[in-house]
Design a protein around this motif. Structure first.
Motif, short mmCIF file in Angstrom:
data_model
loop_
_atom_site.label_atom_id
_atom_site.label_comp_id
_atom_site.label_asym_id
_atom_site.label_seq_id
_atom_site.Cartn_x
_atom_site.Cartn_y
_atom_site.Cartn_z
N ARG A 112 0.83 -1.21 0.00
CA ARG A 112 0.00 0.00 0.00
C ARG A 112 0.87 1.26 0.00
O ARG A 112 0.54 2.26 -0.65
CB ARG A 112 -0.96 -0.02 1.19
N ILE A 148 0.97 4.23 -2.90
CA ILE A 148 0.90 5.67 -2.63
C ILE A 148 2.06 6.38 -3.32
O ILE A 148 1.89 7.44 -3.94
CB ILE A 148 0.93 5.93 -1.11
N SER A 193 -7.17 9.86 -5.00
CA SER A 193 -7.53 8.91 -3.95
C SER A 193 -6.29 8.37 -3.24
O SER A 193 -6.19 8.39 -2.01
CB SER A 193 -8.34 7.76 -4.53
N ASP A 194 -5.32 7.88 -4.02
CA ASP A 194 -4.12 7.29 -3.42
C ASP A 194 -3.12 8.35 -2.94
O ASP A 194 -2.45 8.16 -1.92
CB ASP A 194 -3.43 6.37 -4.43
N SER A 217 -5.67 8.45 0.72
CA SER A 217 -5.24 7.22 1.39
C SER A 217 -4.12 7.47 2.39
O SER A 217 -3.32 8.40 2.24
CB SER A 217 -4.75 6.20 0.35
N GLU A 275 -1.54 4.87 5.15
CA GLU A 275 -1.23 3.51 5.59
C GLU A 275 -0.44 3.55 6.89
O GLU A 275 0.59 4.23 6.99
CB GLU A 275 -0.42 2.77 4.52
#
Length: 214
Positions: free
Chosen positions: A66, A70, A88-89, A93, A95
């Motif tokens: 993940r 990113i 979005s990423d 997002s 992690e």
């Protein structure tokens, strides 16, 4: 009369010796039983630590992927000089790896760790916490830069979760892109820390598997 007294003393000494021997034997049996019980408890905890470590490895592998996703999104944003296709990423997002260490902490806090003859394994188990904290710190800084980028977008009057038109100036804002560049650096640090922890846990898993088979 003297012979009778001698005989009685001999019998008394013999009976006393039997009693003492019985008591010592009982203590020895109790000690052996306690030792066996303790060894069983240690083996049970070590087995749980092995399972816990394997679970953490699987979760960590997913976590690293993940982070890599990113980083790839932020690279795309810089290549395109826009976050339009990767918002979005790149901006939403985050992690954060959260390992499970209950069994490991039990092993350490109860003193069971000292029962492991393999000194390198003992040191490796103790080092897990520090390596996990290194990863957590890198992730925390990466999340901060993500939040800075989101605040910058909000300051431009854009709601991050709205369906935004591609022409929105927030997508090509230089400050947003610069903040994401700093986030990318910390995400890469997180990946390196994660890979270091991953290799460490893999080594521990091998040693624990060998130990638990004994």
């Amino acid at each position: 009369m003297p012979n009778t007294l001698v005989f009685n003393w001999k019998r008394l000494l013999t009976e006393g010796a039997v009693v003492v021997f019985s008591i010592l034997l009982a203590f020895a049996i109790d000690a052996l039983w306690d030792e066996r019980k303790k060894n069983n408890e240690i083996r049970e905890v070590l087995s749980l630590v092995e399972i816990e470590t394997k679970t953490n490895l699987l979760d960590l592998e997913r976590s690293i992927k993940r982070h890599e996703k990113i980083v790839a999104a932020i690279q795309t944003a810089h290549n395109e000089q826009s976050i339009a296709s990767v918002i979005s990423d790149a901006v939403i997002s985050a992690e954060v790896f959260e390992p499970t260490t209950d069994a490991l902490q039990t092993l350490i806090s109860t003193g069971m760790l000292s029962a492991i003859d393999n000194v390198d394994l003992r040191i490796a188990l103790i080092a897990v916490d520090g390596l996990a904290k290194d990863l957590t710190e890198n992730e925390a800084v990466a999340v901060k830069f993500r939040d800075f980028a989101r605040r910058r977008i909000a300051s431009l009057g854009v709601k991050i979760y709205d369906a935004l038109p591609e022409s929105n100036p927030a997508f090509v804002d230089v400050e947003v892109l610069n903040l994401l560049a700093m986030r990318e650096s910390e995400e890469r640090n997180a990946i390196r820390s994660g890979q270091k922890l991953q290799a460490h846990l893999q080594s521990i898993t091998v040693n624990l598997a060998a130990l638990n088979k004994q």
